[in-house]
Scaffold this motif. Sequence first.
Motif: not given
Lengths: 356, 67
Positions: A83, A213, B32, B37, B34-35, B5-6, A149-150, B58
Amino acid sequence: MNLKNEKTAIILAGLLIGVISALLVVFGNPANMGFCIACFIRDTAGALGLHQAAAVQYIRPEIIGLVIGSCVIALVKKEFIPRGGSSPMTRFALGFFVMIGCLMFLGCPYRMVLRIAGGDMNAVIGLIGFIAGILVGVFFLNRGFTLKRTYSLPKIESAIFPTAQIVLLILLITAPAFIFFTAVDGGPGAKHAAILISLGAGLIVGILAQRTRLCMVGGIRDVILFREWKLFFGFAAILVAAFITNLITGHFSLGFIDQPIAITDGLWNFLGMLTVGFGCVLLGGCPLRQLILAGEGNTDSAITILGLFAGAAIAHNFAMASSSKGPTFNGKIGVIIGIIVILIIAVTNTKKEKLA
Amino acid sequence: MLDARGRSCPEPVIILKKAMISQENSYTILVDNKTALENITRYAEHNGYQVAFTQSNDDFTMILTKK
């Protein structure tokens, strides 16, 4: 997902990380510096000749281990996702000034916790500044601050940073003449655990931090923003475990004066860590978390770390880094400029919307 | 449909937090990683929502429903 298990996991991970961090000092790392992401990036920058401060030059295997540990576990858990593209130059600049703040205080948020665990009360002043910086950052987050965003990127883009860590490891082991190492008794750079111990510690902490995390700035930020304590428990567990280990190993000394690799100037400890807290909230994580994310394939975090590297090199080249003698005039100017730059970044990236 | 997302930490949760001011019975949010989520799940559950999600490539599509 089981929320209770999640809390237990981060507390256990934090306890283990705290013990490992305190033990690294027993094995040879500088006092209260089992881990310090800022100091270790600075030492590595020096070893590569990016700055000429002879006392702080060593390729720190802990950094290599953190990135590789995170990378391997992310690959195993299918969490390695290439990413990037979220305001990279802004992230570089934030990383740069976060490092200027760290080298005023003499430590990243991780070392700040370890310094408190070693009885260094100057780090408590730093913590207050850190929280103040986080509060300022949260103010902008609540008003819509974003670095945009990425996007998905080719795998090779995200493989470069972890691969560079392998190259650094080879340079450390082979020690060619063009790599600088602090002479024996020449300063903090000469104090280090054996390579395998440092590397192993980095790998373990990297894996634990990736799974949980763990993030120092996130710990305080989430409590303020969402009344969410998970990450804070990790932060607290490191402090408790390092404190107890320091007591057992005889590395605890309470007070402000004569603390290892620290300054006693309260105002500049406060402002240094305010810069760090503010910058890290805008970056979305502390320097440790940036290393972990870079290991997971996040190139924005890799760029941030390059910013930290550049900040470390310039801090020493421009006499901005503090020493045990105290802060420097140039360092004070650097921190003030840093706060102004971060403030400009915060204001210009905040959408004009009101929280209803 | 909320699209997070992103977005880097903690923006996805802030996006949801702001949306939740309107107290809808259900929210759909796209993330997009897991963190995000995990963070969304935690925040939603603390605020009395049940969480279900589906994954495609993803991306995770999360459906939050008031308990």
